[in-house]
Design a protein around this motif. Structure first.
Motif, PDB file in Angstrom:
ATOM      1  N   ILE A 140       0.845  -1.190   0.000  1.00 44.95           N
ATOM      2  CA  ILE A 140       0.000   0.000   0.000  1.00 44.95           C
ATOM      3  C   ILE A 140       0.883   1.244   0.000  1.00 44.95           C
ATOM      4  O   ILE A 140       1.721   1.409   0.890  1.00 44.95           O
ATOM      5  N   ALA A 141       0.691   2.094  -0.998  1.00 50.20           N
ATOM      6  CA  ALA A 141       1.358   3.387  -1.044  1.00 50.20           C
ATOM      7  C   ALA A 141       0.352   4.433  -0.586  1.00 50.20           C
ATOM      8  O   ALA A 141      -0.814   4.385  -0.980  1.00 50.20           O
ATOM      9  N   ILE A 142       0.799   5.354   0.259  1.00 48.59           N
ATOM     10  CA  ILE A 142      -0.110   6.376   0.778  1.00 48.59           C
ATOM     11  C   ILE A 142       0.532   7.756   0.701  1.00 48.59           C
ATOM     12  O   ILE A 142       1.738   7.894   0.854  1.00 48.59           O
ATOM     13  N   SER A 143      -0.325   8.732   0.454  1.00 48.38           N
ATOM     14  CA  SER A 143       0.134  10.122   0.447  1.00 48.38           C
ATOM     15  C   SER A 143      -1.064  11.029   0.683  1.00 48.38           C
ATOM     16  O   SER A 143      -2.064  10.942  -0.036  1.00 48.38           O
ATOM     17  N   GLY A 144      -0.987  11.853   1.698  1.00 41.73           N
ATOM     18  CA  GLY A 144      -2.024  12.833   1.966  1.00 41.73           C
ATOM     19  C   GLY A 144      -3.324  12.287   2.494  1.00 41.73           C
ATOM     20  O   GLY A 144      -4.365  12.921   2.338  1.00 41.73           O
ATOM     21  N   VAL A 145      -3.290  11.112   3.110  1.00 39.71           N
ATOM     22  CA  VAL A 145      -4.527  10.494   3.603  1.00 39.71           C
ATOM     23  C   VAL A 145      -4.399  10.072   5.072  1.00 39.71           C
ATOM     24  O   VAL A 145      -4.803   8.981   5.458  1.00 39.71           O
ATOM     25  N   SER A 146      -3.877  10.944   5.895  1.00 37.09           N
ATOM     26  CA  SER A 146      -3.647  10.590   7.296  1.00 37.09           C
ATOM     27  C   SER A 146      -4.939  10.241   8.025  1.00 37.09           C
ATOM     28  O   SER A 146      -4.960   9.324   8.855  1.00 37.09           O
ATOM     29  N   ALA A 157      -8.885   3.542   9.109  1.00 33.27           N
ATOM     30  CA  ALA A 157      -8.804   2.161   8.629  1.00 33.27           C
ATOM     31  C   ALA A 157      -7.882   1.303   9.493  1.00 33.27           C
ATOM     32  O   ALA A 157      -7.807   0.100   9.304  1.00 33.27           O
ATOM     33  N   GLY A 158      -7.168   1.920  10.432  1.00 30.57           N
ATOM     34  CA  GLY A 158      -6.280   1.155  11.303  1.00 30.57           C
ATOM     35  C   GLY A 158      -4.989   0.722  10.639  1.00 30.57           C
ATOM     36  O   GLY A 158      -4.350  -0.227  11.081  1.00 30.57           O
ATOM     37  N   VAL A 159      -4.583   1.414   9.588  1.00 30.68           N
ATOM     38  CA  VAL A 159      -3.347   1.087   8.880  1.00 30.68           C
ATOM     39  C   VAL A 159      -2.177   1.681   9.654  1.00 30.68           C
ATOM     40  O   VAL A 159      -2.150   2.869   9.946  1.00 30.68           O
ATOM     41  N   GLU A 160      -1.229   0.820   9.990  1.00 29.45           N
ATOM     42  CA  GLU A 160      -0.053   1.237  10.761  1.00 29.45           C
ATOM     43  C   GLU A 160       1.193   1.136   9.899  1.00 29.45           C
ATOM     44  O   GLU A 160       1.220   0.400   8.915  1.00 29.45           O
ATOM     45  N   ASP A 161       2.233   1.861  10.292  1.00 28.46           N
ATOM     46  CA  ASP A 161       3.515   1.761   9.592  1.00 28.46           C
ATOM     47  C   ASP A 161       4.102   0.380   9.837  1.00 28.46           C
ATOM     48  O   ASP A 161       4.493   0.057  10.959  1.00 28.46           O
ATOM     49  N   GLN A 162       4.098  -0.421   8.816  1.00 27.44           N
ATOM     50  CA  GLN A 162       4.630  -1.784   8.852  1.00 27.44           C
ATOM     51  C   GLN A 162       5.235  -2.080   7.486  1.00 27.44           C
ATOM     52  O   GLN A 162       5.075  -1.285   6.553  1.00 27.44           O
ATOM     53  N   GLY A 188       5.691  -2.958   3.801  1.00 31.10           N
ATOM     54  CA  GLY A 188       4.747  -2.888   2.698  1.00 31.10           C
ATOM     55  C   GLY A 188       3.820  -1.686   2.732  1.00 31.10           C
ATOM     56  O   GLY A 188       3.066  -1.470   1.791  1.00 31.10           O
ATOM     57  N   ILE A 189       3.864  -0.877   3.778  1.00 32.63           N
ATOM     58  CA  ILE A 189       3.112   0.372   3.845  1.00 32.63           C
ATOM     59  C   ILE A 189       4.113   1.475   3.529  1.00 32.63           C
ATOM     60  O   ILE A 189       5.001   1.755   4.326  1.00 32.63           O
ATOM     61  N   ILE A 190       3.993   2.048   2.361  1.00 31.32           N
ATOM     62  CA  ILE A 190       4.993   2.995   1.883  1.00 31.32           C
ATOM     63  C   ILE A 190       4.381   4.392   1.826  1.00 31.32           C
ATOM     64  O   ILE A 190       3.400   4.619   1.115  1.00 31.32           O
ATOM     65  N   ARG A 191       4.970   5.299   2.572  1.00 30.74           N
ATOM     66  CA  ARG A 191       4.555   6.712   2.524  1.00 30.74           C
ATOM     67  C   ARG A 191       5.337   7.372   1.389  1.00 30.74           C
ATOM     68  O   ARG A 191       6.561   7.386   1.404  1.00 30.74           O
ATOM     69  N   LEU A 192       4.623   7.883   0.427  1.00 33.11           N
ATOM     70  CA  LEU A 192       5.258   8.475  -0.753  1.00 33.11           C
ATOM     71  C   LEU A 192       5.717   9.899  -0.446  1.00 33.11           C
ATOM     72  O   LEU A 192       5.049  10.868  -0.761  1.00 33.11           O
ATOM     73  N   VAL A 193       6.883   9.991   0.168  1.00 33.77           N
ATOM     74  CA  VAL A 193       7.428  11.300   0.531  1.00 33.77           C
ATOM     75  C   VAL A 193       8.710  11.620  -0.242  1.00 33.77           C
ATOM     76  O   VAL A 193       9.176  12.746  -0.197  1.00 33.77           O
ATOM     77  N   VAL A 223       2.719  -8.981   1.287  1.00 36.05           N
ATOM     78  CA  VAL A 223       3.752  -8.610   2.250  1.00 36.05           C
ATOM     79  C   VAL A 223       3.524  -9.490   3.478  1.00 36.05           C
ATOM     80  O   VAL A 223       2.849  -9.111   4.422  1.00 36.05           O
ATOM     81  N   TRP A 224       4.076 -10.694   3.424  1.00 39.02           N
ATOM     82  CA  TRP A 224       3.810 -11.704   4.451  1.00 39.02           C
ATOM     83  C   TRP A 224       4.376 -11.325   5.811  1.00 39.02           C
ATOM     84  O   TRP A 224       3.906 -11.827   6.834  1.00 39.02           O
ATOM     85  N   GLU A 225       5.367 -10.435   5.862  1.00 40.35           N
ATOM     86  CA  GLU A 225       5.932 -10.017   7.146  1.00 40.35           C
ATOM     87  C   GLU A 225       4.870  -9.339   8.027  1.00 40.35           C
ATOM     88  O   GLU A 225       5.014  -9.273   9.241  1.00 40.35           O
ATOM     89  N   ARG A 226       3.812  -8.836   7.399  1.00 39.25           N
ATOM     90  CA  ARG A 226       2.757  -8.152   8.130  1.00 39.25           C
ATOM     91  C   ARG A 226       1.742  -9.115   8.738  1.00 39.25           C
ATOM     92  O   ARG A 226       0.905  -8.725   9.531  1.00 39.25           O
ATOM     93  N   GLN A 227       1.791 -10.376   8.351  1.00 39.17           N
ATOM     94  CA  GLN A 227       0.813 -11.346   8.852  1.00 39.17           C
ATOM     95  C   GLN A 227       1.026 -11.579  10.342  1.00 39.17           C
ATOM     96  O   GLN A 227       2.138 -11.818  10.802  1.00 39.17           O
ATOM     97  N   SER A 228      -0.066 -11.502  11.095  1.00 41.71           N
ATOM     98  CA  SER A 228       0.054 -11.695  12.546  1.00 41.71           C
ATOM     99  C   SER A 228      -0.045 -13.153  12.919  1.00 41.71           C
ATOM    100  O   SER A 228      -0.545 -13.964  12.218  1.00 41.71           O
TER     101      SER A 228
END
Length: 100
Positions: free
Chosen positions: A54-60, A66-71, A73-78, A95-100
């Motif tokens: 997931i790429a994100i920009s300007g949607v804090s 949505a409960g999306v945390e910095d983990q 595969g979560i890429i902030r496009l800065v 992004v299997w590293e995110r699997q709990s």
């Protein structure tokens, strides 16, 4: 640049399962609208839960709702390098590293 691009699908009729990776780009006014839209919140929650890149920009507001945390595969496009990071994560499929 102010150029409008036609949508391929309506958000409410496009579950994240149709996509291998997701980029959510907006600004303050768009974030205010998206964070109040149940379909947008649900879409992002599902993409996050299904370990998509997931790429994100300007949607804090949206990512908070949505409960999306910095983990992984979560890429902030800065920075330009973040786009390369997103493309690399998207190529993995999940992004299997995110699997709990």
């Amino acid at each position: 640049s102010g150029t409008l691009h036609p949508a391929d699908m309506a958000l409410a009729a496009s579950p994240s399962v149709f996509f291998d990776a997701v980029a959510v780009l907006s600004g303050k006014s768009g974030d205010a609208i998206l964070s109040k839209d149940a379909a947008a919140v649900s879409f992002l929650m599902d993409a996050y839960r299904h370990q998509k890149a997931i790429a994100i920009s300007g949607v804090s507001g949206l990512i908070q709702k949505a409960g999306v945390e910095d983990q992984p595969g979560i890429i902030r496009l800065v920075a330009k390098s973040a786009l390369v990071e997103f493309m690399d994560a998207a190529r993995q499929g999940r992004v299997w590293e995110r699997q709990s």
